[in-house]
Motif scaffolding. Structure first.
Motif, PDB file in Angstrom:
ATOM      1  N   ASP A   1      -8.383   7.329   9.113  1.00 52.64           N
ATOM      2  CA  ASP A   1      -9.627   7.533   9.856  1.00 52.64           C
ATOM      3  C   ASP A   1     -10.032   6.218  10.503  1.00 52.64           C
ATOM      4  N   PHE A   2     -10.345   6.253  11.797  1.00 50.73           N
ATOM      5  CA  PHE A   2     -10.617   5.012  12.528  1.00 50.73           C
ATOM      6  C   PHE A   2     -11.838   4.284  11.986  1.00 50.73           C
ATOM      7  N   ALA A   3     -12.860   5.046  11.613  1.00 54.32           N
ATOM      8  CA  ALA A   3     -14.107   4.410  11.224  1.00 54.32           C
ATOM      9  C   ALA A   3     -14.074   3.887   9.796  1.00 54.32           C
ATOM     10  N   THR A   4     -13.472   4.660   8.880  1.00 46.10           N
ATOM     11  CA  THR A   4     -13.559   4.303   7.463  1.00 46.10           C
ATOM     12  C   THR A   4     -12.302   3.666   6.902  1.00 46.10           C
ATOM     13  N   GLY A   5     -11.148   3.933   7.543  1.00 41.00           N
ATOM     14  CA  GLY A   5      -9.899   3.415   7.009  1.00 41.00           C
ATOM     15  C   GLY A   5      -9.321   4.271   5.908  1.00 41.00           C
ATOM     16  N   GLN A   6      -9.912   5.467   5.688  1.00 42.46           N
ATOM     17  CA  GLN A   6      -9.382   6.356   4.662  1.00 42.46           C
ATOM     18  C   GLN A   6      -8.104   7.039   5.144  1.00 42.46           C
ATOM     19  N   VAL A   7      -7.228   7.306   4.187  1.00 37.50           N
ATOM     20  CA  VAL A   7      -5.982   7.989   4.494  1.00 37.50           C
ATOM     21  C   VAL A   7      -6.274   9.467   4.739  1.00 37.50           C
ATOM     22  N   VAL A   8      -5.908   9.947   5.936  1.00 39.98           N
ATOM     23  CA  VAL A   8      -6.116  11.342   6.309  1.00 39.98           C
ATOM     24  C   VAL A   8      -4.873  12.164   5.983  1.00 39.98           C
ATOM     25  N   ASP A   9      -3.693  11.575   6.227  1.00 42.41           N
ATOM     26  CA  ASP A   9      -2.456  12.308   5.974  1.00 42.41           C
ATOM     27  C   ASP A   9      -1.326  11.312   5.748  1.00 42.41           C
ATOM     28  N   VAL A  10      -0.295  11.751   5.063  1.00 43.18           N
ATOM     29  CA  VAL A  10       0.870  10.919   4.788  1.00 43.18           C
ATOM     30  C   VAL A  10       2.085  11.835   4.737  1.00 43.18           C
ATOM     31  N   ASN A  11       3.206  11.412   5.323  1.00 39.57           N
ATOM     32  CA  ASN A  11       4.370  12.298   5.389  1.00 39.57           C
ATOM     33  C   ASN A  11       5.250  12.146   4.146  1.00 39.57           C
ATOM     34  N   PRO A  12       6.134  13.111   3.912  1.00 42.31           N
ATOM     35  CA  PRO A  12       6.965  13.089   2.693  1.00 42.31           C
ATOM     36  C   PRO A  12       7.841  11.851   2.561  1.00 42.31           C
ATOM     37  N   PHE A  13       8.348  11.316   3.688  1.00 46.84           N
ATOM     38  CA  PHE A  13       9.228  10.156   3.592  1.00 46.84           C
ATOM     39  C   PHE A  13       8.511   8.989   2.919  1.00 46.84           C
ATOM     40  N   LEU A  14       7.237   8.772   3.278  1.00 47.59           N
ATOM     41  CA  LEU A  14       6.503   7.647   2.723  1.00 47.59           C
ATOM     42  C   LEU A  14       6.176   7.870   1.248  1.00 47.59           C
ATOM     43  N   THR A  15       5.816   9.099   0.881  1.00 43.10           N
ATOM     44  CA  THR A  15       5.529   9.357  -0.536  1.00 43.10           C
ATOM     45  C   THR A  15       6.786   9.159  -1.382  1.00 43.10           C
ATOM     46  N   ASN A  16       7.940   9.588  -0.850  1.00 43.97           N
ATOM     47  CA  ASN A  16       9.195   9.380  -1.583  1.00 43.97           C
ATOM     48  C   ASN A  16       9.558   7.906  -1.658  1.00 43.97           C
ATOM     49  N   LEU A  17       9.297   7.177  -0.568  1.00 47.76           N
ATOM     50  CA  LEU A  17       9.630   5.753  -0.524  1.00 47.76           C
ATOM     51  C   LEU A  17       8.816   4.964  -1.541  1.00 47.76           C
ATOM     52  N   LEU A  18       7.504   5.283  -1.631  1.00 49.46           N
ATOM     53  CA  LEU A  18       6.611   4.506  -2.485  1.00 49.46           C
ATOM     54  C   LEU A  18       6.500   5.067  -3.894  1.00 49.46           C
ATOM     55  N   GLY A  19       6.873   6.325  -4.086  1.00 51.69           N
ATOM     56  CA  GLY A  19       6.796   6.908  -5.419  1.00 51.69           C
ATOM     57  C   GLY A  19       5.443   7.496  -5.764  1.00 51.69           C
ATOM     58  N   TYR A  20       4.547   7.631  -4.775  1.00 53.67           N
ATOM     59  CA  TYR A  20       3.237   8.230  -4.998  1.00 53.67           C
ATOM     60  C   TYR A  20       3.232   9.643  -4.427  1.00 53.67           C
ATOM     61  N   SER A  21       2.384  10.524  -4.998  1.00 52.17           N
ATOM     62  CA  SER A  21       2.254  11.877  -4.475  1.00 52.17           C
ATOM     63  C   SER A  21       1.312  11.885  -3.272  1.00 52.17           C
ATOM     64  N   HIS A  22       1.356  12.998  -2.535  1.00 55.24           N
ATOM     65  CA  HIS A  22       0.476  13.169  -1.375  1.00 55.24           C
ATOM     66  C   HIS A  22      -0.991  13.088  -1.802  1.00 55.24           C
ATOM     67  N   ALA A  23      -1.325  13.735  -2.890  1.00 57.62           N
ATOM     68  CA  ALA A  23      -2.711  13.768  -3.355  1.00 57.62           C
ATOM     69  C   ALA A  23      -3.205  12.394  -3.801  1.00 57.62           C
ATOM     70  N   GLU A  24      -2.290  11.559  -4.308  1.00 54.81           N
ATOM     71  CA  GLU A  24      -2.693  10.227  -4.784  1.00 54.81           C
ATOM     72  C   GLU A  24      -3.019   9.269  -3.650  1.00 54.81           C
ATOM     73  N   LEU A  25      -2.587   9.598  -2.440  1.00 55.99           N
ATOM     74  CA  LEU A  25      -2.817   8.701  -1.308  1.00 55.99           C
ATOM     75  C   LEU A  25      -3.904   9.203  -0.374  1.00 55.99           C
ATOM     76  N   VAL A  26      -3.961  10.498  -0.116  1.00 61.32           N
ATOM     77  CA  VAL A  26      -4.948  11.059   0.816  1.00 61.32           C
ATOM     78  C   VAL A  26      -6.356  10.887   0.248  1.00 61.32           C
ATOM     79  N   GLY A  27      -7.266  10.428   1.123  1.00 58.24           N
ATOM     80  CA  GLY A  27      -8.651  10.214   0.722  1.00 58.24           C
ATOM     81  C   GLY A  27      -8.929   8.817   0.227  1.00 58.24           C
TER      82      GLY A  27
END
Length: 568
Positions: free
Chosen positions: A70-96
């Motif tokens: 999000d431009f104003a807050t810097g919160q994560v709006v979405d993340v693709n599967p490649f990045l979650t697999n690369l970092l080892g975090y789930s989608h839910a752990e990063l979004v928000g």
């Protein structure tokens, strides 16, 4: 407004929007309908929907990480599967989560500043950004963030590319370039060392030969004898240093043969107390079975002496030196040592209990002319010579050292499959057996050495022809009416090397024996000499060694078959 599909005769249906409205007329109230064509709008909506589907597919299947903020807050709006697999975090752990609260981004203050910079500039790029995965691994990524507008809303898209493999490849290339530069430096120094040693050996030959003749003329009780003996001793030490230069520059003619490494260690072990001193305990561990290797035994003995001297300097107050030989097999995928190929080896381990080496010294231990000793106490050639001999013998050498814990050198030499050749025992040849009456053609471009050898050979009864250059030698040989029994020639001379001279003279004297001498021979000349039946004697040599070698050659049978091109 209600949407309907309206059709025209013989025309396709079109989407339309129908709205109702009241119209007042004189007879009363009438209901009116307005029809609006919404084809363009519908196509735009369908195109947008298709575009969103395509983007989602690309987003989900991308082989780079994609992070939407999000431009104003810097919160994560979405993340693709490649990045979650690369970092080892789930989608839910990063979004928000805020960007600076994400697990991979540990430096919160720097992340906040970078985000503020991104809001201002609209783009940020990091060519090498370290991220940490959930399991603690550090990975290098290329990080590019852009600000763009979707439906009037500003968002941030971060593209994250894993460049770990590329970094490893670049690091490997960097190390290869450093090794190439180092090899180029070593080659340049080697050429310089070989050239200096060649000239130096000629001078040492004159000094050794002259002092040898003087000793023959001076009585045992003559007070001047000790001065001549000092000259001889110093010359021999200088010759030993020159051999180290030649070994380092790979320009010393080696004589490899299959021998039992145990025998060399035993022989060297008997000499070591006089070399390193009685204050150092020497332990030798040898296997019951033989340890056959293919190498130059003299050079391997030099390796042992150099490593022992290095250990002695690391134990000034005393200690223990251990030399161990073992038969060892490196299996496929056997792990340590990583740079030793699978196969059967003979290992030579030299360990001391000395002061050890810090890492910065270990990294330069095999560099030529590098020494930690005081000025005048070390040449820096000992370990570089060891390295050169081991590599020339097809082996590997590993160094392990810790400060205060001592140093261990472990050498891996390929185990020979051929039968061991026992070296002939050296025996002193009686003086009378060194004399002869044959004709020797001496070709040497160093005038002092040529004159000394000429006088010495004549004194032994030989008829001696002398030439300073190959072209001169050919003219003399063409005019000579007798038989030339032996060509004694230097290998490296102006205009023509000794092997080519021998080839041309054999066209005139088919059964002529050849003895080549040289302070060094480059690879081409060395191979040329060793590929023939011609004998070789390395400079500097004692005159007695020369005379012994000549008599050995004359005891051999003459050539039975003339060389190609020789007269029948």
């Amino acid at each position: 407004m209600v949407e309907h599909e309206l059709g025209y005769k013989d025309v396709c249906e079109i989407p339309a929007g129908i709205s109702r409205g009241a119209v007042e007329v004189q007879e009363g109230m009438l209901v009116s309908r307005a029809i609006r064509d919404i084809t363009v709008r519908k196509r735009a909506e369908e195109a947008l929907q298709a575009s969103e589907i395509r983007y989602r597919r690309l987003f989900e299947a991308a082989q780079d990480g994609i992070l939407i903020l999000d431009f104003a807050t810097g919160q994560v709006v979405d993340v693709n599967p490649f990045l979650t697999n690369l970092l080892g975090y789930s989608h839910a752990e990063l979004v928000g989560k805020d960007l600076w609260e994400m697990g991979p981004v540990k430096d919160i203050s720097a992340s906040r500043l970078s985000f503020a910079d991104l809001q201002t500039k609209g783009v940020i790029r990091y060519d090498d950004l370290p991220l940490e995965t959930r399991d603690g691994r550090r990975i290098a990524v290329e990080f590019v963030s852009n600000v763009y507008t979707v439906g009037g809303t500003r968002v941030i898209q971060c593209n994250i590319r894993d460049i770990t493999r590329r970094k490893h490849a670049e690091e490997g290339l960097r190390r290869s370039e450093e090794q190439l530069q180092q090899a180029s430096k070593l080659e340049a120094v080697g050429r310089l060392a070989g050239g200096v040693a060649h000239d130096f050996n000629n001078l040492l030959g004159v000094i050794l030969g002259s002092s040898e003749l003087l000793l023959d003329d001076i009585g045992a009780n003559d007070p001047r004898r000790r001065y001549v003996e000092a000259i001889t001793t110093a010359s021999k030490r200088a010759a030993s240093l020159t051999k180290q230069l030649l070994s380092f520059s790979r320009k010393q003619v080696s004589s490899p043969l299959v021998f039992d490494l145990n025998s060399i260690v035993r022989e060297t072990g008997r000499m070591l107390p006089r070399v390193i001193g009685e204050h150092i305990e020497i332990g030798i561990v040898l296997p019951v079975e033989q340890a056959p290797v293919l190498a130059d035994p003299t050079q391997i003995q030099q390796v042992l002496m150099n490593l022992a001297a290095n250990a002695r300097d690391a134990m000034p107050e005393g200690g223990k030196l251990t030399i161990e030989v073992a038969n060892w097999e490196m299996k496929q995928g056997g792990g340590e040592p990583a740079d030793v190929a699978p196969g059967h080896y003979v290992t030579l381990t030299v360990s001391d209990t000395g002061t050890g080496m810090p890492p910065e010294i270990q990294s330069r231990a095999f560099d030529p002319f590098f020494t930690t000793k005081d000025l005048g106490k070390g040449t820096g050639l000992g370990l570089s010579t060891v390295y050169g001999i081991v590599k020339e013998s097809g082996g590997s050498i590993l160094l392990n050292s810790e400060q205060g814990e001592g140093t261990t050198f472990r050498i891996y030499l390929p185990k020979a499959k051929e039968e061991i050749i026992e070296p002939a025992a050296a025996s002193r040849v009686p003086d009378e057996s060194l004399r002869g009456s044959e004709t020797i053609f001496l070709v040497e471009d160093q005038s002092e050495l040529r004159g000394l050898a000429h006088k010495f050979l004549q004194g032994l009864g030989y008829r001696v022809l002398v030439a300073g250059l190959p072209r001169e030698a050919i003219q003399i040989a063409q005019q000579f009416t007798g038989e030339i029994d032996l060509l004694l020639t230097d290998v490296v001379m102006p205009g023509m090397n000794g092997r080519e001279l021998a080839r041309q003279l054999r066209l005139l004297y088919a059964n002529m024996r050849v003895l080549c001498v040289s302070g060094f021979a480059d690879q081409t000349l060395e191979q040329d000499v060793l590929d023939t039946n011609d004998a070789f004697l390395a400079k500097p040599f004692l005159l007695r060694e020369l005379a012994t070698k000549i008599r050995e050659l004359f005891r051999e049978p003459k050539l039975c078959t003339p060389p190609e091109g020789a007269p029948e």
